[in-house]
Design a protein around this motif. Structure first.
Motif, PDB file in Angstrom:
ATOM      1  N   GLY A 152      33.293 -43.199  -6.348  1.00 14.01           N
ATOM      2  CA  GLY A 152      33.767 -44.625  -6.448  1.00 14.01           C
ATOM      3  C   GLY A 152      34.153 -44.875  -5.093  1.00 14.01           C
ATOM      4  O   GLY A 152      34.122 -43.946  -4.195  1.00 14.01           O
ATOM      5  N   ILE A 153      34.259 -46.324  -4.740  1.00 16.30           N
ATOM      6  CA  ILE A 153      34.384 -46.757  -3.231  1.00 16.30           C
ATOM      7  C   ILE A 153      35.536 -47.708  -3.526  1.00 16.30           C
ATOM      8  O   ILE A 153      35.925 -48.445  -4.303  1.00 16.30           O
ATOM      9  N   ASN A 154      36.485 -47.709  -2.530  1.00 12.16           N
ATOM     10  CA  ASN A 154      37.725 -48.499  -2.233  1.00 12.16           C
ATOM     11  C   ASN A 154      37.339 -49.840  -2.048  1.00 12.16           C
ATOM     12  O   ASN A 154      36.749 -50.173  -1.048  1.00 12.16           O
ATOM     13  N   PRO A 155      37.571 -50.942  -2.947  1.00  9.79           N
ATOM     14  CA  PRO A 155      37.132 -52.099  -2.655  1.00  9.79           C
ATOM     15  C   PRO A 155      37.377 -52.510  -1.043  1.00  9.79           C
ATOM     16  O   PRO A 155      36.563 -53.172  -0.503  1.00  9.79           O
ATOM     17  N   GLU A 156      38.503 -52.437  -0.545  1.00 10.68           N
ATOM     18  CA  GLU A 156      38.808 -52.739   0.561  1.00 10.68           C
ATOM     19  C   GLU A 156      38.012 -52.024   1.766  1.00 10.68           C
ATOM     20  O   GLU A 156      38.119 -52.442   2.867  1.00 10.68           O
ATOM     21  N   CYS A 167      34.501 -41.545   6.848  1.00 12.78           N
ATOM     22  CA  CYS A 167      33.813 -41.972   5.484  1.00 12.78           C
ATOM     23  C   CYS A 167      34.809 -41.591   4.069  1.00 12.78           C
ATOM     24  O   CYS A 167      34.693 -42.397   3.357  1.00 12.78           O
ATOM     25  N   GLY A 168      35.204 -40.428   4.266  1.00 15.40           N
ATOM     26  CA  GLY A 168      35.942 -39.879   3.217  1.00 15.40           C
ATOM     27  C   GLY A 168      37.044 -40.868   2.598  1.00 15.40           C
ATOM     28  O   GLY A 168      37.430 -41.144   1.264  1.00 15.40           O
ATOM     29  N   PRO A 169      37.994 -41.477   3.400  1.00 10.23           N
ATOM     30  CA  PRO A 169      39.011 -42.295   2.958  1.00 10.23           C
ATOM     31  C   PRO A 169      38.384 -43.547   2.228  1.00 10.23           C
ATOM     32  O   PRO A 169      39.297 -44.134   1.407  1.00 10.23           O
ATOM     33  N   CYS A 170      37.369 -44.027   2.356  1.00  5.66           N
ATOM     34  CA  CYS A 170      36.615 -45.291   1.889  1.00  5.66           C
ATOM     35  C   CYS A 170      36.231 -44.853   0.382  1.00  5.66           C
ATOM     36  O   CYS A 170      36.099 -45.761  -0.456  1.00  5.66           O
ATOM     37  N   GLN A 171      36.202 -43.697   0.217  1.00  2.74           N
ATOM     38  CA  GLN A 171      35.482 -43.087  -1.453  1.00  2.74           C
ATOM     39  C   GLN A 171      36.661 -42.752  -2.307  1.00  2.74           C
ATOM     40  O   GLN A 171      37.804 -42.259  -1.707  1.00  2.74           O
ATOM     41  N   GLN A 172      36.427 -42.870  -3.401  1.00  2.00           N
ATOM     42  CA  GLN A 172      37.211 -42.336  -4.790  1.00  2.00           C
ATOM     43  C   GLN A 172      36.519 -41.534  -5.499  1.00  2.00           C
ATOM     44  O   GLN A 172      35.820 -41.994  -6.390  1.00  2.00           O
TER      45      GLN A 172
END
Length: 109
Positions: free
Chosen positions: A9-13, A83-88
């Motif tokens: 997943g990716i954080n929409p923001e 990049c990691g914090p962008c991902q879920q």
């Protein structure tokens, strides 16, 4: 050669930032992937579900060792910290996975 697919997943923001990062992937990160026998790597985005689908061709003989080599690269670790914090990661991923690996069910050359 083995074709492999994975999903996360990716954080929409974070989508705009993630796209910008991947429009100019750092040369050392790309070189590390090449050295680890990864070729033809593509990441797709699916909105509004906010999923990233990645696929690549693995041309090596020891996937675990090649993935460990990637994980030891300092510049790749730095890239992952950005990049990691962008991902879920998916709740259904296997232990030790960040991106959830997928099973191939069809391929056409």
């Amino acid at each position: 050669m083995q074709k492999m697919g994975m999903v996360i997943g990716i954080n929409p923001e974070s989508i705009v930032e993630y796209k910008a990062l991947h429009a100019a992937v750092w040369p050392q990160v790309l070189a590390t992937l090449q050295k680890a026998n990864i070729r033809n790597y593509t990441i797709f985005l699916r909105e509004p579900e906010n999923l990233l689908f990645g696929c690549w061709e693995y041309h090596g003989n020891d996937f675990d060792a090649d993935m460990a080599q990637i994980g030891e690269d300092a510049e790749t670790k730095r890239w992952w910290r950005i990049c990691g914090p962008c991902q879920q990661p998916l709740a259904s991923r296997l232990e030790g996975e960040h991106w959830a690996m997928m099973e191939t069910v069809f391929h056409m050359d």
